[in-house]
Design a protein around this motif. Structure first.
Motif, PDB file in Angstrom:
ATOM      1  N   MET A  48       6.256 -34.009   4.572  1.00  0.00           N
ATOM      2  CA  MET A  48       6.728 -32.720   4.058  1.00  0.00           C
ATOM      3  C   MET A  48       5.821 -31.570   4.490  1.00  0.00           C
ATOM      4  O   MET A  48       6.280 -30.447   4.671  1.00  0.00           O
ATOM      5  CB  MET A  48       6.818 -32.766   2.527  1.00  0.00           C
ATOM      6  N   GLN A  49       4.501 -31.855   4.634  1.00  0.00           N
ATOM      7  CA  GLN A  49       3.556 -30.831   5.093  1.00  0.00           C
ATOM      8  C   GLN A  49       3.075 -31.223   6.500  1.00  0.00           C
ATOM      9  O   GLN A  49       3.835 -31.142   7.437  1.00  0.00           O
ATOM     10  CB  GLN A  49       2.380 -30.729   4.102  1.00  0.00           C
ATOM     11  N   THR A  50       1.824 -31.651   6.574  1.00  0.00           N
ATOM     12  CA  THR A  50       1.283 -32.178   7.836  1.00  0.00           C
ATOM     13  C   THR A  50       0.363 -33.354   7.503  1.00  0.00           C
ATOM     14  O   THR A  50      -0.172 -33.426   6.388  1.00  0.00           O
ATOM     15  CB  THR A  50       0.463 -31.120   8.592  1.00  0.00           C
ATOM     16  N   LEU A  88       2.543 -41.306  -1.940  1.00  0.00           N
ATOM     17  CA  LEU A  88       1.924 -39.989  -2.068  1.00  0.00           C
ATOM     18  C   LEU A  88       1.510 -39.431  -0.713  1.00  0.00           C
ATOM     19  O   LEU A  88       1.946 -38.340  -0.313  1.00  0.00           O
ATOM     20  CB  LEU A  88       0.707 -40.070  -2.990  1.00  0.00           C
ATOM     21  N   PHE A  89       0.682 -40.184   0.016  1.00  0.00           N
ATOM     22  CA  PHE A  89       0.111 -39.651   1.251  1.00  0.00           C
ATOM     23  C   PHE A  89       1.148 -39.517   2.365  1.00  0.00           C
ATOM     24  O   PHE A  89       1.129 -38.544   3.128  1.00  0.00           O
ATOM     25  CB  PHE A  89      -1.061 -40.522   1.713  1.00  0.00           C
ATOM     26  N   LEU A  90       2.053 -40.476   2.481  1.00  0.00           N
ATOM     27  CA  LEU A  90       3.066 -40.400   3.540  1.00  0.00           C
ATOM     28  C   LEU A  90       4.098 -39.310   3.243  1.00  0.00           C
ATOM     29  O   LEU A  90       4.618 -38.672   4.162  1.00  0.00           O
ATOM     30  CB  LEU A  90       3.745 -41.760   3.723  1.00  0.00           C
ATOM     31  N   SER A  99      -2.627 -34.421   4.191  1.00  0.00           N
ATOM     32  CA  SER A  99      -2.821 -35.733   3.555  1.00  0.00           C
ATOM     33  C   SER A  99      -4.248 -36.216   3.724  1.00  0.00           C
ATOM     34  O   SER A  99      -4.859 -36.744   2.787  1.00  0.00           O
ATOM     35  CB  SER A  99      -1.858 -36.761   4.154  1.00  0.00           C
ATOM     36  N   TRP A 100      -4.798 -36.048   4.925  1.00  0.00           N
ATOM     37  CA  TRP A 100      -6.170 -36.513   5.176  1.00  0.00           C
ATOM     38  C   TRP A 100      -7.190 -35.713   4.356  1.00  0.00           C
ATOM     39  O   TRP A 100      -8.203 -36.268   3.919  1.00  0.00           O
ATOM     40  CB  TRP A 100      -6.506 -36.418   6.666  1.00  0.00           C
ATOM     41  N   ILE A 101      -6.926 -34.428   4.149  1.00  0.00           N
ATOM     42  CA  ILE A 101      -7.838 -33.624   3.324  1.00  0.00           C
ATOM     43  C   ILE A 101      -7.843 -34.151   1.889  1.00  0.00           C
ATOM     44  O   ILE A 101      -8.905 -34.338   1.283  1.00  0.00           O
ATOM     45  CB  ILE A 101      -7.431 -32.137   3.359  1.00  0.00           C
ATOM     46  N   LEU A 102      -6.645 -34.407   1.337  1.00  0.00           N
ATOM     47  CA  LEU A 102      -6.553 -34.969  -0.020  1.00  0.00           C
ATOM     48  C   LEU A 102      -7.197 -36.352  -0.067  1.00  0.00           C
ATOM     49  O   LEU A 102      -7.936 -36.675  -1.014  1.00  0.00           O
ATOM     50  CB  LEU A 102      -5.085 -35.052  -0.449  1.00  0.00           C
ATOM     51  N   PHE A 103      -6.932 -37.165   0.953  1.00  0.00           N
ATOM     52  CA  PHE A 103      -7.503 -38.507   1.064  1.00  0.00           C
ATOM     53  C   PHE A 103      -9.035 -38.440   1.015  1.00  0.00           C
ATOM     54  O   PHE A 103      -9.689 -39.197   0.283  1.00  0.00           O
ATOM     55  CB  PHE A 103      -7.027 -39.134   2.384  1.00  0.00           C
ATOM     56  N   SER A 125      -3.087 -47.055   1.932  1.00  0.00           N
ATOM     57  CA  SER A 125      -2.389 -45.923   2.555  1.00  0.00           C
ATOM     58  C   SER A 125      -2.913 -45.653   3.959  1.00  0.00           C
ATOM     59  O   SER A 125      -2.279 -44.927   4.744  1.00  0.00           O
ATOM     60  CB  SER A 125      -2.590 -44.665   1.714  1.00  0.00           C
ATOM     61  N   MET A 126      -4.050 -46.222   4.258  1.00  0.00           N
ATOM     62  CA  MET A 126      -4.796 -45.900   5.471  1.00  0.00           C
ATOM     63  C   MET A 126      -3.994 -46.178   6.752  1.00  0.00           C
ATOM     64  O   MET A 126      -3.838 -45.289   7.603  1.00  0.00           O
ATOM     65  CB  MET A 126      -6.082 -46.726   5.455  1.00  0.00           C
ATOM     66  N   ASN A 127      -3.439 -47.393   6.886  1.00  0.00           N
ATOM     67  CA  ASN A 127      -2.758 -47.760   8.129  1.00  0.00           C
ATOM     68  C   ASN A 127      -1.532 -46.895   8.394  1.00  0.00           C
ATOM     69  O   ASN A 127      -1.327 -46.414   9.514  1.00  0.00           O
ATOM     70  CB  ASN A 127      -2.359 -49.240   8.096  1.00  0.00           C
ATOM     71  N   GLY A 128      -0.705 -46.713   7.353  1.00  0.00           N
ATOM     72  CA  GLY A 128       0.485 -45.889   7.533  1.00  0.00           C
ATOM     73  C   GLY A 128       0.140 -44.461   7.888  1.00  0.00           C
ATOM     74  O   GLY A 128       0.789 -43.840   8.754  1.00  0.00           O
ATOM     75  N   LEU A 129      -0.894 -43.924   7.234  1.00  0.00           N
ATOM     76  CA  LEU A 129      -1.310 -42.543   7.493  1.00  0.00           C
ATOM     77  C   LEU A 129      -1.889 -42.404   8.896  1.00  0.00           C
ATOM     78  O   LEU A 129      -1.654 -41.396   9.583  1.00  0.00           O
ATOM     79  CB  LEU A 129      -2.344 -42.116   6.442  1.00  0.00           C
TER      80      LEU A 129
END
Length: 417
Positions: free
Chosen positions: A382-384, A375-377, A388-392, A245-249
């Motif tokens: 939908m949020q910011t 999930l992360f994208l 996503s980075w906080i959940l990551f 998920s890292m690159n896309g995020l």
């Protein structure tokens, strides 16, 4: 590098893999560019991108078939010849007027070639423990990872530049790919007696007539006998859930983080990709570094720590240096983890089941990738991206804790050799 220079059989396998990989790397990026020029280009690009994952998803099937194949060296050569023939056909068809049905047929050719290429890779796995002493397997797999990653970086970039310089002559690239598959046969032929001698030492499948599903079930049952390998696969699924998920995020997050740009958006994305790739190459090549004696669980813990640090770098704005260091560390550790897992499997799994088990592992690990990306994208859109980075980061931290607890289990530690 020593193992490459002194072992002609291993050198032949690596050279053959690199030569076929050159054509694949050139054409994969070129085919994405071609997809962007056909009708329904958004759907075409999505299909072309997904098609690169399909051979890995089918690896448990191709691995099972590879285990049942008796004349493995001869079969590798036949596969390379078929791949060359497929791209000769593609070179002619791609000259036709562009249409979506034609694109789908060309995509099918590409998928078939990549899938039988995965089958050929499974055929070569049992050769390694016959050609190399056990204490050289880590270095051998590390060099293979470094070589294939280097080829991918160089020739994907070269392909993107050359297709423009060659006025989008897609047919010429198909011919180049066909030529590399033919050239990949040459190293095998030059060391043919050595490979045939090693092949005679490979145990034949004891159940050559059983169904494919039965063979896959056998791979699972075999895996259950090796608790540490099974645990390693489970941890790899989790880390790939985050890592894939890292690159896309990163790409999405950088759009709104101009303070982290190095010149412009494109340069920053390219730089971070290069840093990750360079880390992977160096981690694969430098096998005698300060992490040489680290346990696999420790390496996975460090991988989780590097991902957590990456998350912090994007939660805490203006932290491009921390992001770069974290990506380099993640790549460096991945360059050590992947060869270590491959070597562990070659040592522990019976030769007649190794391709099927390896395919099962590859498919299992890959499943985490699309789930993590979705999930992360989705949250980022939908949020910011920061949410996503906080959940990551939270999940990466939990992974660190899990690995730390597992390293305290003496029985698990003893199971790793």
């Amino acid at each position: 590098m020593k193992v490459y220079l002194k072992n002609s059989g291993y050198r032949a396998l690596i050279n053959s893999t690199v030569l076929s990989g050159i054509g694949d790397s050139l054409y994969n990026i070129v085919f994405i560019i071609y997809a962007a020029s056909v009708p329904n280009k958004s759907l075409a690009v999505s299909l072309a991108s997904f098609a690169t994952l399909l051979p890995s998803l089918l690896s448990v099937v191709t691995g099972s078939l590879a285990d049942q194949t008796h004349h493995k060296a001869k079969s590798v050569i036949i596969v390379r010849m078929i791949q060359a023939a497929l791209f000769v056909l593609l070179a002619g068809l791609i000259k036709l007027p562009q249409s979506f049905p034609l694109f789908l047929f060309l995509l099918l050719i590409n998928i078939v070639s990549d899938t039988i290429g995965s089958y050929a890779n499974g055929l070569t796995l049992p050769f390694l423990p016959r050609l190399l002493p056990e204490d050289e397997l880590n270095a051998a797999f590390g060099l293979e990872t470094a070589a294939t990653t280097t080829v991918q970086i160089i020739f994907q970039g070269l392909g993107a530049a050359l297709i423009v310089a060659m006025a989008y002559n897609y047919s010429a690239f198909a011919w180049i790919n066909a030529a590399t598959f033919c050239l990949a046969i040459l190293p095998l032929k030059l060391t043919w007696p050595r490979l045939i001698k090693a092949e005679k030492e490979i145990p034949l499948s004891q159940k050559p007539d059983q169904s494919l599903l039965s063979n896959i079930a056998d791979a699972w049952l075999e895996l259950k006998k090796h608790s540490f390998i099974l645990l390693t696969i489970a941890l790899a699924v989790i880390i790939n859930f985050l890592g894939a998920s890292m690159n896309g995020l990163i790409n999405v997050a950088l759009l709104g983080e101009r303070t982290m740009w190095l010149g412009n958006y494109g340069n920053t994305v390219a730089l971070l990709d290069i840093i990750l790739s360079v880390g992977t190459i160096l981690g694969s090549l430098l096998m005698n570094d300060f992490l040489k004696n680290s346990r696999l669980l420790t390496l996975l813990l460090l991988a989780g720590a590097s991902l957590a640090a990456l998350g912090v770098s994007f939660i805490w704005h203006q932290a491009l240096i921390l992001a770069a260091v974290s990506l380099f560390a993640a790549g460096y550790i991945a360059g050590k983890v992947n060869p270590r897992i491959s070597a562990l499997m070659v040592r522990e799994i019976p030769n007649e089941k190794i391709a099927a088990v390896s395919g099962f592992m590859q498919m299992s690990v890959l499943i985490g990738a699309p789930v993590g990306q979705a999930l992360f994208l989705s949250i980022a859109n939908m949020q910011t991206p920061q949410v996503s980075w906080i959940l990551f980061t939270i999940l990466a931290t939990l992974f660190i804790v899990l690995c730390a607890l597992l390293t305290q289990n003496k029985k698990l530690v003893m199971n790793e050799r």
